[in-house]
Write a protein that holds these residues in place. Structure first.
Motif, PDB file in Angstrom:
ATOM      1  N   LEU A   1       0.814  -1.259   0.255  1.00 34.51           N
ATOM      2  CA  LEU A   1       0.122   0.063  -0.108  1.00 34.51           C
ATOM      3  C   LEU A   1       0.691   1.408   0.064  1.00 34.51           C
ATOM      4  O   LEU A   1       0.395   2.174   0.048  1.00 34.51           O
ATOM      5  N   GLY A   2       2.386   1.483   0.195  1.00 35.53           N
ATOM      6  CA  GLY A   2       3.094   2.543   0.032  1.00 35.53           C
ATOM      7  C   GLY A   2       3.056   3.666   1.139  1.00 35.53           C
ATOM      8  O   GLY A   2       3.125   4.766   0.557  1.00 35.53           O
ATOM      9  N   LEU A   3       3.355   2.292   2.339  1.00 36.67           N
ATOM     10  CA  LEU A   3       2.710   3.252   3.477  1.00 36.67           C
ATOM     11  C   LEU A   3       3.972   2.865   4.727  1.00 36.67           C
ATOM     12  O   LEU A   3       4.689   2.224   4.276  1.00 36.67           O
ATOM     13  N   THR A   4       4.078   4.123   5.661  1.00 35.69           N
ATOM     14  CA  THR A   4       5.308   4.633   6.543  1.00 35.69           C
ATOM     15  C   THR A   4       4.887   3.597   7.439  1.00 35.69           C
ATOM     16  O   THR A   4       4.142   3.427   8.363  1.00 35.69           O
ATOM     17  N   GLU A   5       6.377   3.312   8.307  1.00 34.48           N
ATOM     18  CA  GLU A   5       4.623   3.410   9.696  1.00 34.48           C
ATOM     19  C   GLU A   5       4.781   3.260  10.438  1.00 34.48           C
ATOM     20  O   GLU A   5       3.503   3.507  11.412  1.00 34.48           O
ATOM     21  N   ALA A   6       4.391   5.240  10.028  1.00 40.06           N
ATOM     22  CA  ALA A   6       3.517   6.334  11.034  1.00 40.06           C
ATOM     23  C   ALA A   6       2.360   5.646  10.785  1.00 40.06           C
ATOM     24  O   ALA A   6       1.418   6.175  11.330  1.00 40.06           O
ATOM     25  N   GLN A   7       2.111   6.033   9.064  1.00 45.08           N
ATOM     26  CA  GLN A   7       0.853   5.685   8.516  1.00 45.08           C
ATOM     27  C   GLN A   7       0.514   4.241   8.919  1.00 45.08           C
ATOM     28  O   GLN A   7      -0.731   4.490   9.469  1.00 45.08           O
ATOM     29  N   LEU A   8       0.882   2.946   8.908  1.00 39.93           N
ATOM     30  CA  LEU A   8       0.664   2.152   9.124  1.00 39.93           C
ATOM     31  C   LEU A   8       0.083   2.000  10.942  1.00 39.93           C
ATOM     32  O   LEU A   8      -1.014   2.058  11.259  1.00 39.93           O
ATOM     33  N   GLY A   9       1.086   2.699  11.446  1.00 42.72           N
ATOM     34  CA  GLY A   9       0.305   3.412  13.222  1.00 42.72           C
ATOM     35  C   GLY A   9      -0.899   3.378  13.288  1.00 42.72           C
ATOM     36  O   GLY A   9      -1.915   3.468  14.045  1.00 42.72           O
ATOM     37  N   TYR A  10      -1.613   4.507  12.091  1.00 43.78           N
ATOM     38  CA  TYR A  10      -2.940   4.987  12.286  1.00 43.78           C
ATOM     39  C   TYR A  10      -4.168   3.499  12.045  1.00 43.78           C
ATOM     40  O   TYR A  10      -5.291   3.601  12.987  1.00 43.78           O
ATOM     41  N   ALA A  11      -3.563   3.038  10.998  1.00 44.15           N
ATOM     42  CA  ALA A  11      -4.922   1.738  11.512  1.00 44.15           C
ATOM     43  C   ALA A  11      -4.845   0.915  12.703  1.00 44.15           C
ATOM     44  O   ALA A  11      -5.419   0.285  13.017  1.00 44.15           O
ATOM     45  N   LEU A  12      -3.365   0.745  13.382  1.00 46.29           N
ATOM     46  CA  LEU A  12      -3.421  -0.142  14.596  1.00 46.29           C
ATOM     47  C   LEU A  12      -4.368   0.693  15.330  1.00 46.29           C
ATOM     48  O   LEU A  12      -4.531  -0.204  16.201  1.00 46.29           O
TER      49      LEU A  12
END
Length: 449
Positions: A55-66
């Protein structure tokens, strides 16, 4: 089937007859519920890297989903706990398992950060009701002396599910991609919900597999079933209870550590320690297996301490402090270890300490909650959500920021673990101030006979 209203659920038996064992069937359902709950929850940790790459995400962006999962989990725990108190856990549990299983499967359909956040939020809303209603089931189906055992086995099953998630997820990702893996995980809950709704009854006396002796055994150590409409929740008493805030802070601290392990530790092993994806799966499973060991030993020692101390409420604070403080020391030692295997073994030992106080948390919640167990437990458990929410956001932002500052490998990840060790020490201190003599209903000291 339900028994007819004009006939008893079970035939009168000889007073010397041995109790039936239907309560252990209930325990089997609760254990399998916990297993499915946590394998569905933890599988995203191993899928984090392929999700980010796809999905082309950074760790910070994945953190939003978590974090979306933890936010919904906190918002919906109290309402779903109240639904169980009001309408019974049978129907509520079946419905929420179907709900979260649907959104587990739909995680595999995410096309970007927006849809991923939305699906994980709705997934969290479904999972929120599981433990408040399970706590209610244990209170109705198990005598006081065996509740720690039941809670310990159920919590252990959750950790077995979590520990199974990394290697199983890796196998499925290699076979059907990360999207197909979530569909497979989602199917588990549909089977559980159908079987549970068919077999379970909210009251032991209504179950056809319970004889007179087992009904009496259960009844001896539990509060009487309500005969009138459930009373309003005494929010003023609850929200001014010191125990509520102390136990909530304990949950905040321990949840921060645990959600770091299930959501980010596989990525830490791959990116921080440089191991392969397959090795990271098994080392992550090792760490989470420590949580399972902590849960099962906590149930055993909780029951044993209860008998040795004649059920003294003081046992809760000392047991909780010892486990949490030990976990802080072990987590610090894990950062100093040079090999990925050594750091994982020390992290597993820290998990043992962190989770060793969970059965104690359940027991003291049951001790102080009275008729409002589902609602009170939902509130107290949801008070751990700030820790879980902050933890997944913090670590995602931290490693993204450290990379932007030029750090890689261990230098990018290791400093964050000192923050988590400090949180464990805060939780340990809170345990020393918990006073289980104070009950929620009137928050007055109840003398020990």
């Amino acid at each position: 089937m339900n028994s007819r209203p004009d006939t008893p659920a079970h035939e009168p038996l000889d007073p010397d007859a041995a109790p039936t064992r239907a309560r252990f069937g209930v325990l089997a359902f609760l254990c399998s519920l916990s297993f499915v709950l946590y394998i569905d929850r933890a599988c995203i940790g191993k899928a984090a890297i392929p999700i980010r790459e796809d999905l082309g995400l950074t760790e910070a962006q994945l953190g939003y989903a978590l974090a979306a999962f933890t936010l919904a989990y906190g918002i919906f725990e109290v309402p779903t706990g109240w639904w169980g108190d009001r309408f019974g856990s049978r129907g509520v549990l079946a419905r929420i398992v179907v709900w979260w299983s649907l959104f587990t499967a739909l995680t595999g359909a995410a096309l970007g950060i927006g849809s991923l956040v939305a699906v994980r939020f709705l997934f969290g809303a479904g999972e929120a009701g599981a433990y408040p209603n399970a706590a209610r089931v244990i209170a109705r189906w198990f005598p006081l002396a065996n509740r720690g055992m039941a809670q310990g086995f159920m919590l252990t099953s959750a950790q077995v599910g979590a520990a199974s998630a990394p290697p199983v997820a890796q196998l499925l990702i290699d076979t059907v991609t990360w999207r197909g893996a979530f569909v497979v995980f989602g199917c588990l809950g549909f089977v559980w919900a159908a079987a549970f709704y068919y077999w379970f009854r909210d009251e032991p006396a209504e179950h056809p597999a319970v004889n007179e002796a087992e009904a009496e055994l259960i009844e001896r150590g539990r509060p009487a079933a309500p005969t009138t409409e459930h009373p309003p929740i005494p929010w003023r008493s609850i929200l001014t209870s010191r125990n509520i805030w102390l136990l909530g802070l304990v949950q905040t601290c321990s949840s921060a550590i645990y959600y770091m392990f299930i959501n980010w530790y596989p990525s830490y092993l791959e990116q921080g320690r440089g191991v392969s994806s397959q090795q990271a799966a098994w080392l992550s499973a090792l760490v989470l297996a420590g949580a399972a060991i902590g849960c099962i030993t906590s149930g055993y020692f909780n029951d044993r301490l209860a008998r040795l101390t004649n059920f003294s409420p003081a046992r809760f604070r000392y047991f909780g402090f010892a486990g949490t403080a030990t976990a802080a020391v072990l987590l610090l030692l894990s950062v100093q270890a040079e090999s990925a295997t050594a750091t994982s073994f020390l992290a597993a030992a820290a998990c043992i300490g962190t989770m060793s106080q969970q059965a104690t948390f359940w027991s003291v919640t049951t001790e102080i909650s009275g008729r409002h167990l589902g609602s009170v437990f939902g509130l107290m458990n949801s008070m751990g959500i700030p820790g879980a929410f902050g933890s997944v956001l913090f670590l995602g932002y931290f490693v993204t920021w450290m990379r932007e500052e030029g750090y890689t490998g261990r230098g990018q990840w290791d400093p964050a673990f000192y923050v988590y060790a400090a949180l464990l020490l805060v939780g340990a201190c809170c345990w020393l101030l918990v006073d289980a003599n104070r009950k929620i209903a009137d928050d007055e000291r109840v003398p020990i006979e």
